[in-house]
Scaffold this motif. Sequence first.
Motif, short mmCIF file in Angstrom:
data_model
loop_
_atom_site.label_atom_id
_atom_site.label_comp_id
_atom_site.label_asym_id
_atom_site.label_seq_id
_atom_site.Cartn_x
_atom_site.Cartn_y
_atom_site.Cartn_z
N GLY A 149 -4.25 11.07 -6.54
CA GLY A 149 -4.10 10.80 -7.90
C GLY A 149 -2.35 10.79 -8.44
N VAL A 150 -2.02 10.07 -9.47
CA VAL A 150 -0.50 10.22 -9.31
C VAL A 150 -1.02 10.63 -11.25
CG1 VAL A 150 1.13 8.99 -10.27
CG2 VAL A 150 0.52 8.98 -8.20
N ALA B 110 -4.82 6.84 -7.05
CA ALA B 110 -3.87 6.52 -6.38
C ALA B 110 -4.44 6.88 -5.29
CB ALA B 110 -2.73 7.46 -6.22
N THR B 111 -4.17 5.45 -3.65
CA THR B 111 -4.49 5.67 -2.66
C THR B 111 -3.72 6.06 -1.78
OG1 THR B 111 -5.95 3.73 -2.28
CG2 THR B 111 -4.78 3.88 -0.46
N VAL B 112 -3.19 7.19 -1.27
CA VAL B 112 -1.83 7.73 -0.17
C VAL B 112 -2.61 7.64 1.11
CG1 VAL B 112 -0.54 10.43 -0.23
CG2 VAL B 112 -1.75 9.53 -2.68
N ARG B 113 -1.63 7.55 2.10
CA ARG B 113 -1.47 6.79 3.32
C ARG B 113 0.40 8.10 3.90
NH1 ARG B 113 0.49 4.02 8.02
NH2 ARG B 113 -0.89 3.88 9.16
N PHE B 114 0.22 9.16 4.56
CA PHE B 114 1.00 9.77 5.56
C PHE B 114 0.91 8.78 6.87
CE2 PHE B 114 0.60 13.25 2.84
CZ PHE B 114 1.76 13.12 2.59
N SER B 115 2.12 8.47 7.41
CA SER B 115 2.13 7.97 8.75
C SER B 115 3.38 8.60 9.65
CB SER B 115 2.39 6.31 8.67
OG SER B 115 3.51 6.00 7.76
N LYS B 116 3.54 7.87 11.25
CA LYS B 116 4.44 8.46 11.98
C LYS B 116 5.24 7.21 12.60
CE LYS B 116 4.93 11.74 14.76
NZ LYS B 116 4.29 12.69 15.69
N GLY B 117 6.67 6.58 12.33
CA GLY B 117 6.48 5.72 12.29
C GLY B 117 7.08 5.13 14.09
N MET B 118 6.95 6.03 15.33
CA MET B 118 7.17 5.69 16.67
C MET B 118 5.56 4.68 16.94
SD MET B 118 9.86 4.72 17.32
CE MET B 118 9.89 4.28 18.63
N PRO B 119 4.51 5.53 16.72
CA PRO B 119 4.40 7.17 16.51
C PRO B 119 4.51 7.78 17.63
CG PRO B 119 2.53 6.33 17.44
CD PRO B 119 3.42 5.13 17.36
N THR B 120 5.71 9.14 18.16
CA THR B 120 5.93 9.40 18.81
C THR B 120 4.77 10.97 18.95
OG1 THR B 120 7.09 11.25 17.53
CG2 THR B 120 8.40 9.77 18.36
N ALA C 140 3.36 6.75 1.92
CA ALA C 140 3.06 5.60 0.92
C ALA C 140 2.12 5.46 0.04
CB ALA C 140 2.64 4.50 1.84
N VAL C 141 2.05 4.87 -1.46
CA VAL C 141 1.63 5.76 -1.96
C VAL C 141 1.65 4.42 -2.98
CG1 VAL C 141 1.31 7.15 -4.25
CG2 VAL C 141 2.45 8.05 -3.19
N ARG C 142 -0.13 3.91 -3.53
CA ARG C 142 -0.23 3.18 -3.79
C ARG C 142 -1.22 3.53 -5.39
NH1 ARG C 142 -3.46 -2.17 -1.83
NH2 ARG C 142 -1.73 -2.98 -1.39
N LEU C 143 -0.44 3.85 -6.17
CA LEU C 143 -0.88 3.39 -7.90
C LEU C 143 -1.68 2.71 -8.16
CD1 LEU C 143 1.32 5.09 -10.22
CD2 LEU C 143 0.13 2.90 -11.59
N GLU D 4 -3.81 -5.52 -13.47
CA GLU D 4 -2.25 -5.73 -13.14
C GLU D 4 -2.08 -5.15 -11.53
OE1 GLU D 4 1.08 -3.83 -15.60
OE2 GLU D 4 -0.94 -3.18 -16.81
N ARG D 5 -1.06 -6.25 -10.73
CA ARG D 5 -1.12 -5.25 -9.44
C ARG D 5 -0.72 -3.76 -9.47
NH1 ARG D 5 0.07 -10.61 -6.34
NH2 ARG D 5 0.95 -8.50 -4.67
N PRO D 6 -1.61 -3.43 -8.06
CA PRO D 6 -0.57 -1.57 -7.53
C PRO D 6 0.71 -1.71 -7.80
CG PRO D 6 -1.36 -3.12 -5.74
CD PRO D 6 -1.39 -3.76 -6.66
N PHE D 7 0.96 -0.45 -7.63
CA PHE D 7 2.87 -0.37 -7.72
C PHE D 7 2.69 0.46 -6.38
CE2 PHE D 7 6.46 3.08 -8.66
CZ PHE D 7 6.94 2.15 -7.75
N ASP D 8 2.56 -0.08 -5.52
CA ASP D 8 3.52 0.29 -3.95
C ASP D 8 4.69 0.89 -3.69
OD1 ASP D 8 1.05 -0.68 -3.70
OD2 ASP D 8 1.18 -1.98 -2.25
#
Length: 238
Positions: free
Chosen positions: A42-43, A66-76, A87-90, A96-100
């Motif tokens: 939630g936001v 809200a939808t919340v996503r944690f991630s690793k870039g590589m990942p290592t 990433a937070v999708r409100l 209306e389109r979400p706010f990413d």
Amino acid sequence: MPARHRYAIAAAPVLVERASAALARLRGARLLHPAGRTFAGGVTIWGTPGPPTGVALLDSPGRFPATVRFSKGMPTPASWPDVLGLAVRLHRGDGERPFDLLVSSSAAAPLLRHLPLPRRRFAGTYSSIMSYRTGHRRLWFAALAAPGSPDLGRSLAEVAEATADAPWLVLAVASAVGRWRPFGQVTIGRRDAREDAALAFDPVGNLPAELRAVGPLARLRDASYRGSRRARGASPVS
């Protein structure tokens, strides 16, 4: 500017989109931040302290799922530094389109908030890196570690375990060199049952009407995300 330079600038996003799609197909997953965990959340918007930003969604109090996503870039591997992502999708509803809002591990200081910085732990400062324009002003966004919130650990598995204690992060906005101004918070809830790989964000298209991503980084990021989504057949509004 010579015509060949103008052509190269215009062609760059097309080439990036094609290359991103090809690499995403080869990987069989997202091009960027392929490994992640998705949560329901939630936001809560408190409103912007000080001068308003000109973005109604940020300046007025409100509550949103809200939808919340944690991630690793590589990942290592879990113990190695990596560029971590949040990433937070409100979800605004009413058609209306979400706010990413997509932010990466960085530092809070003005000269470092524009750079992605690898780190080991998921708790810490995340910055949008990319700038946004509203009216004649440029803004950067951040998600900041909240005092007293449970530690998120070093691995995605530890992040998932930490959500049992309902961790939360502070949302803030700043100018290029100004201090961060907190305007809300993200509460992280239960693990989302949806397939993480099917979730697709659009950090350039899914914005409030008063806000737009600007600069060369925004154009290249838009192209790379489009290519990655196209390769996966993913929708940025689901």
